[in-house]
Design a protein around this motif. Structure first.
Motif, PDB file in Angstrom:
ATOM      1  N   LYS A  96      44.174  46.599  58.163  1.00  0.00           N
ATOM      2  CA  LYS A  96      43.196  46.255  57.113  1.00  0.00           C
ATOM      3  C   LYS A  96      43.695  45.038  56.335  1.00  0.00           C
ATOM      4  O   LYS A  96      44.906  44.809  56.274  1.00  0.00           O
ATOM      5  CB  LYS A  96      43.047  47.435  56.142  1.00  0.00           C
ATOM      6  CG  LYS A  96      42.425  48.648  56.794  1.00  0.00           C
ATOM      7  CD  LYS A  96      42.298  49.793  55.827  1.00  0.00           C
ATOM      8  CE  LYS A  96      41.706  50.997  56.545  1.00  0.00           C
ATOM      9  NZ  LYS A  96      41.767  52.206  55.724  1.00  0.00           N
ATOM     10  N   PRO A  97      42.760  44.294  55.711  1.00  0.00           N
ATOM     11  CA  PRO A  97      43.220  43.161  54.909  1.00  0.00           C
ATOM     12  C   PRO A  97      44.006  43.638  53.691  1.00  0.00           C
ATOM     13  O   PRO A  97      43.623  44.632  53.058  1.00  0.00           O
ATOM     14  CB  PRO A  97      41.922  42.460  54.483  1.00  0.00           C
ATOM     15  CG  PRO A  97      40.793  43.322  54.901  1.00  0.00           C
ATOM     16  CD  PRO A  97      41.303  44.441  55.741  1.00  0.00           C
ATOM     17  N   ALA A  98      45.089  42.934  53.391  1.00  0.00           N
ATOM     18  CA  ALA A  98      45.924  43.304  52.241  1.00  0.00           C
ATOM     19  C   ALA A  98      46.396  42.040  51.542  1.00  0.00           C
ATOM     20  O   ALA A  98      46.432  40.966  52.150  1.00  0.00           O
ATOM     21  CB  ALA A  98      47.126  44.120  52.713  1.00  0.00           C
ATOM     22  N   SER A  99      46.737  42.185  50.261  1.00  0.00           N
ATOM     23  CA  SER A  99      47.312  41.042  49.541  1.00  0.00           C
ATOM     24  C   SER A  99      48.299  41.551  48.508  1.00  0.00           C
ATOM     25  O   SER A  99      48.259  42.714  48.095  1.00  0.00           O
ATOM     26  CB  SER A  99      46.211  40.221  48.865  1.00  0.00           C
ATOM     27  OG  SER A  99      45.666  40.974  47.820  1.00  0.00           O
ATOM     28  N   ILE A 100      49.191  40.641  48.111  1.00  0.00           N
ATOM     29  CA  ILE A 100      50.157  40.940  47.043  1.00  0.00           C
ATOM     30  C   ILE A 100      49.848  39.992  45.897  1.00  0.00           C
ATOM     31  O   ILE A 100      49.726  38.779  46.106  1.00  0.00           O
ATOM     32  CB  ILE A 100      51.602  40.713  47.524  1.00  0.00           C
ATOM     33  CG1 ILE A 100      51.932  41.645  48.687  1.00  0.00           C
ATOM     34  CG2 ILE A 100      52.582  40.916  46.375  1.00  0.00           C
ATOM     35  CD1 ILE A 100      53.329  41.432  49.273  1.00  0.00           C
ATOM     36  N   VAL A 101      49.691  40.546  44.707  1.00  0.00           N
ATOM     37  CA  VAL A 101      49.437  39.701  43.524  1.00  0.00           C
ATOM     38  C   VAL A 101      50.451  40.055  42.441  1.00  0.00           C
ATOM     39  O   VAL A 101      51.045  41.147  42.464  1.00  0.00           O
ATOM     40  CB  VAL A 101      47.995  39.886  42.970  1.00  0.00           C
ATOM     41  CG1 VAL A 101      46.948  39.579  44.024  1.00  0.00           C
ATOM     42  CG2 VAL A 101      47.787  41.284  42.393  1.00  0.00           C
ATOM     43  N   SER A 102      50.636  39.143  41.487  1.00  0.00           N
ATOM     44  CA  SER A 102      51.569  39.420  40.398  1.00  0.00           C
ATOM     45  C   SER A 102      51.043  40.572  39.542  1.00  0.00           C
ATOM     46  O   SER A 102      49.828  40.747  39.394  1.00  0.00           O
ATOM     47  CB  SER A 102      51.774  38.170  39.538  1.00  0.00           C
ATOM     48  OG  SER A 102      50.530  37.723  39.050  1.00  0.00           O
ATOM     49  N   LYS A 103      51.965  41.354  39.022  1.00  0.00           N
ATOM     50  CA  LYS A 103      51.575  42.493  38.176  1.00  0.00           C
ATOM     51  C   LYS A 103      51.418  42.017  36.731  1.00  0.00           C
ATOM     52  O   LYS A 103      52.295  41.330  36.193  1.00  0.00           O
ATOM     53  CB  LYS A 103      52.653  43.576  38.263  1.00  0.00           C
ATOM     54  CG  LYS A 103      52.327  44.809  37.457  1.00  0.00           C
ATOM     55  CD  LYS A 103      53.446  45.830  37.515  1.00  0.00           C
ATOM     56  CE  LYS A 103      53.146  46.973  36.560  1.00  0.00           C
ATOM     57  NZ  LYS A 103      54.290  47.865  36.413  1.00  0.00           N
ATOM     58  N   LEU A 104      50.305  42.398  36.121  1.00  0.00           N
ATOM     59  CA  LEU A 104      50.089  42.087  34.706  1.00  0.00           C
ATOM     60  C   LEU A 104      50.778  43.149  33.860  1.00  0.00           C
ATOM     61  O   LEU A 104      50.728  44.328  34.203  1.00  0.00           O
ATOM     62  CB  LEU A 104      48.589  42.079  34.390  1.00  0.00           C
ATOM     63  CG  LEU A 104      47.709  41.176  35.256  1.00  0.00           C
ATOM     64  CD1 LEU A 104      46.225  41.444  34.982  1.00  0.00           C
ATOM     65  CD2 LEU A 104      48.039  39.712  35.007  1.00  0.00           C
ATOM     66  N   GLU A 105      51.365  42.707  32.754  1.00  0.00           N
ATOM     67  CA  GLU A 105      51.999  43.684  31.855  1.00  0.00           C
ATOM     68  C   GLU A 105      50.946  44.377  31.002  1.00  0.00           C
ATOM     69  O   GLU A 105      49.857  43.860  30.806  1.00  0.00           O
ATOM     70  CB  GLU A 105      52.926  42.952  30.872  1.00  0.00           C
ATOM     71  CG  GLU A 105      54.175  42.398  31.457  1.00  0.00           C
ATOM     72  CD  GLU A 105      54.804  41.452  30.442  1.00  0.00           C
ATOM     73  OE1 GLU A 105      54.936  41.827  29.258  1.00  0.00           O
ATOM     74  OE2 GLU A 105      55.127  40.330  30.857  1.00  0.00           O
ATOM     75  N   GLY A 106      51.324  45.510  30.453  1.00  0.00           N
ATOM     76  CA  GLY A 106      50.492  46.162  29.440  1.00  0.00           C
ATOM     77  C   GLY A 106      49.524  47.165  30.024  1.00  0.00           C
ATOM     78  O   GLY A 106      49.688  47.670  31.128  1.00  0.00           O
ATOM     79  N   ARG A 107      48.471  47.429  29.246  1.00  0.00           N
ATOM     80  CA  ARG A 107      47.479  48.426  29.642  1.00  0.00           C
ATOM     81  C   ARG A 107      46.104  47.999  29.139  1.00  0.00           C
ATOM     82  O   ARG A 107      46.014  47.083  28.307  1.00  0.00           O
ATOM     83  CB  ARG A 107      47.852  49.798  29.067  1.00  0.00           C
ATOM     84  CG  ARG A 107      47.962  49.825  27.544  1.00  0.00           C
ATOM     85  CD  ARG A 107      48.564  51.113  27.011  1.00  0.00           C
ATOM     86  NE  ARG A 107      49.938  51.303  27.480  1.00  0.00           N
ATOM     87  CZ  ARG A 107      50.324  52.321  28.270  1.00  0.00           C
ATOM     88  NH1 ARG A 107      49.468  53.230  28.641  1.00  0.00           N
ATOM     89  NH2 ARG A 107      51.576  52.423  28.650  1.00  0.00           N
TER      90      ARG A 107
END
Ligand SMILES: Nc1ncnc2c1ncn2[C@@H]1O[C@H](COP(=O)(O)OP(=O)(O)OP(=O)(O)O)[C@@H](O)[C@H]1O
Ligand SMILES: N[C@@H](CCO)C(=O)O
Length: 318
Positions: A96-107
């Protein structure tokens, strides 16, 4: 439950060698979300989010991932996709298509105050300006054409009073979209789903917008209307809270001044923003997809908002 495709740290260990991220150290499934399989991924280079797309295809994804990359490169706070050693942002994982992105801090801030609304308004304007030179084109796939296709699908299920409102509003929006003022509105890539649960805050500091998978090219004002209809209302009644509306609009206007045409179009556009989500919620409610795992969102919420926008003029743009 929102991990539809199970992935282990072992599965990722080999796969991740194509990315400049060092070794994978930890992988944790994210339970919220109903569209995709999401994981927090810790590597030697930091914290990321790995998404396996369950519904969107390799052909559909480039518009969204490249847009996020484009915006992040221009200082808009949005997850930055990481390219592999071939420069690809979308790579197969378990077929399946997948990607990695930067994690945003907080909520997510689910009880926003004017200070949060101002931060959202300013970043939204910055995002619209930064998107102006984005090369890929895709219409808003939940725009007028989709409203026309979807209305007959839900009409058989809803009571007369709602059917009357739905037909009348689509008719009203047809006329609005055909008018000269509408044609003067500025357009470009828009998020189109910028609800409270699609923005992260660390206290009062906005750390990013995410979930760009309804993005498309549409009027900037439509994006503002969708955002105001969620961030600046009393959730029980749909009534706008003037202090939050003013904070969001003034902060937007300070970065990208609204035009006279936008001022004229504002009231009908708030109705368009309400209709879009009333209709999608009606559709999900009456025509649930097989894979739907969670209770559908309440369509009545956006019916109330639409009736309220028709009955009561909102504060002006400026
Ligand atoms: N870049 C990110 N940084 C930090 N957290 C993220 C990021 N992307 C997603 N998340 C987390 O993962 C959760 C699920 O993501 P998302 O809302 O995109 O799910 P989805 O299944 O794609 O869509 P939907 O919201 O339509 O169900 C979010 O609520 C958020 O907590
Ligand atoms: N924000 C949408 C859900 C799809 O992202 C809604 O509240 O209906």
């Amino acid at each position: 439950m929102a991990v539809f495709t199970p992935v282990s740290l072992d599965d990722v260990a080999q796969w991740i060698t194509q990315f400049p991220l060092g070794k994978a150290l930890e992988l944790k499934g994210i339970s919220s979300g109903i569209e995709n399989s999401n994981f927090f991924l810790t590597t030697e280079r930091g914290e990321y989010v790995l998404t396996i797309f369950e519904n969107l295809s390799f052909e559909q994804l480039p518009f969204y991932l490249n847009l996020m990359r484009h915006l992040a490169d221009r200082g808009v706070l949005a997850p930055a996709p990481v390219a592999n050693d071939k420069g690809e942002l979308i790579v197969a994982l378990h077929g399946k298509p997948a990607s990695i992105v930067s994690k945003l801090e907080g909520r997510s801030q689910m009880d926003p105050q004017p200070v949060h609304c101002a931060a959202v308004g300013a970043m939204l304007a910055k995002m619209h300006l930064a998107g102006q030179d984005y090369a890929l084109q895709q219409p808003n796939l939940r725009g007028l054409a989709w409203w026309h296709a979807t209305t007959p699908e839900v009409l058989p299920f809803i009571p007369d009073e709602q059917a009357h409102l739905l037909r009348a509003e689509v008719h009203f929006q047809d006329a609005f979209a055909a008018c000269d003022i509408y044609k003067q509105l500025q357009t470009g890539p828009v998020h189109a789903d910028l609800f409270r649960n699609n923005v992260m805050f660390d206290g009062e500091r906005l750390t990013g917008f995410f979930d760009f998978y309804f993005a498309g090219c549409d009027t900037w004002l439509f994006d503002v209307a969708v955002t105001v209809n969620d961030w600046c209302i009393d959730l029980d009644t749909g009534v706008l809270d003037t202090a939050r509306v003013r904070a969001l609009l003034d902060a937007y206007h300070a970065v990208r001044p609204f035009t006279a045409a936008e001022h004229t179009a504002w009231q009908p556009m708030l109705r368009a923003g309400a209709l879009r989500f009333w209709l999608s919620r009606l559709y999900d409610f009456y025509r649930p997809r097989e894979a739907e795992m969670l209770t559908p969102h309440d369509p009545g919420h956006f019916e109330r908002i639409l009736r309220e926008r028709i009955a009561t003029p909102a504060p002006g743009l400026f």
